[in-house]
Motif scaffolding. Structure first.
Motif, PDB file in Angstrom:
ATOM      1  N   THR A 100      31.521  24.674  13.373  1.00  0.00           N
ATOM      2  CA  THR A 100      31.350  23.255  13.652  1.00  0.00           C
ATOM      3  C   THR A 100      31.879  23.009  15.061  1.00  0.00           C
ATOM      4  N   ASN A 101      31.753  21.804  15.558  1.00  0.00           N
ATOM      5  CA  ASN A 101      32.281  21.573  16.901  1.00  0.00           C
ATOM      6  C   ASN A 101      33.803  21.439  16.856  1.00  0.00           C
ATOM      7  N   LEU A 102      34.428  21.576  18.001  1.00  0.00           N
ATOM      8  CA  LEU A 102      35.882  21.584  18.112  1.00  0.00           C
ATOM      9  C   LEU A 102      36.500  20.297  17.569  1.00  0.00           C
ATOM     10  N   SER A 103      35.889  19.167  17.854  1.00  0.00           N
ATOM     11  CA  SER A 103      36.454  17.891  17.396  1.00  0.00           C
ATOM     12  C   SER A 103      36.481  17.816  15.873  1.00  0.00           C
ATOM     13  N   TYR A 120      42.020   9.665  17.809  1.00  0.00           N
ATOM     14  CA  TYR A 120      43.484   9.542  17.874  1.00  0.00           C
ATOM     15  C   TYR A 120      44.095  10.820  18.459  1.00  0.00           C
ATOM     16  N   ILE A 121      43.671  11.974  17.948  1.00  0.00           N
ATOM     17  CA  ILE A 121      44.199  13.267  18.428  1.00  0.00           C
ATOM     18  C   ILE A 121      43.928  13.423  19.916  1.00  0.00           C
ATOM     19  N   ARG A 169      39.576  18.053  10.856  1.00  0.00           N
ATOM     20  CA  ARG A 169      39.702  18.611   9.510  1.00  0.00           C
ATOM     21  C   ARG A 169      41.049  19.308   9.320  1.00  0.00           C
ATOM     22  N   GLU A 170      41.439  20.124  10.289  1.00  0.00           N
ATOM     23  CA  GLU A 170      42.681  20.890  10.173  1.00  0.00           C
ATOM     24  C   GLU A 170      43.933  20.020  10.267  1.00  0.00           C
TER      25      GLU A 170
END
Length: 187
Positions: free
Chosen positions: A91-94, A107-108, A99-100
């Motif tokens: 999946t993409n990085l975002s 926000y991150i 998810r992790e």
């Protein structure tokens, strides 16, 4: 009890932290990048003793939630780039980070940029380029194999990104024979 540790970005870091904790009479349950689990709570004066011991190696205990989140972002990216797992990033990085970390990516991302002064994407690219440099210095893989291993869409994309970040083409970097790599903790 979990302790969160800043600048812990490699296997050697994990060994040093484990060794220092054991010297202080603590037996960690687990030692992961940026995170140590101890079997029980420890008093504040023991935390200070741990922090002092770790500072000699460039590590720091992290107490606030925001800093812990930033360190977890960094550690996830470092692990993703430097210790790729089977299946890598489907999946993409975002989406992966959301998810992790169980937080909204906006926000991150905003927090990371505010605290680190760079974007997550730039940090991720910097990690990938440092990995490319490492693999070029080892001289065991072709540029095509490196591009494939680091999931670049093509050798041209890798080369373009490498030149944009370093000012050199991968082949010129390799010809220089210099190890112009930066330690992970400086990225």
């Amino acid at each position: 009890m979990k302790l969160y540790i800043k600048n812990m970005v490699c296997s050697r870091c994990k060994m040093i932290v484990k060794s220092e904790l054991e010297k202080l009479g603590l037996q960690p349950v687990s030692v992961e990048l940026g995170e140590v689990e101890l079997p029980a709570d420890i008093p504040a004066n023991k935390k200070q003793e741990i922090d002092n011991a770790l500072q000699a190696y460039g590590f720091n205990l992290i107490d606030d939630k925001r800093s812990r989140l930033i360190e977890r972002v960094k550690n996830l990216i470092v692990t993703l780039v430097h210790q790729p797992q089977e299946g890598y990033l489907k999946t993409n990085l975002s989406d992966y980070l959301s998810r992790e970390l169980h937080h909204d990516y906006t926000y991150i991302s905003n927090l990371f940029t505010q605290v680190e002064g760079t974007t997550i994407e730039k940090y991720y690219i910097a990690q990938k380029i440092e990995r490319v440099k490492e693999l070029l210095v080892y001289d065991e893989l072709s540029l095509s194999e490196i591009a494939f291993q680091l999931h670049y869409s093509s050798v041209a994309h890798l080369s373009s990104q490498f030149k944009k970040v370093t000012g050199l083409t991968p082949s010129h970097f390799k010809q220089l024979g210099e190890r112009k790599r930066r330690p992970l903790e400086e990225l």
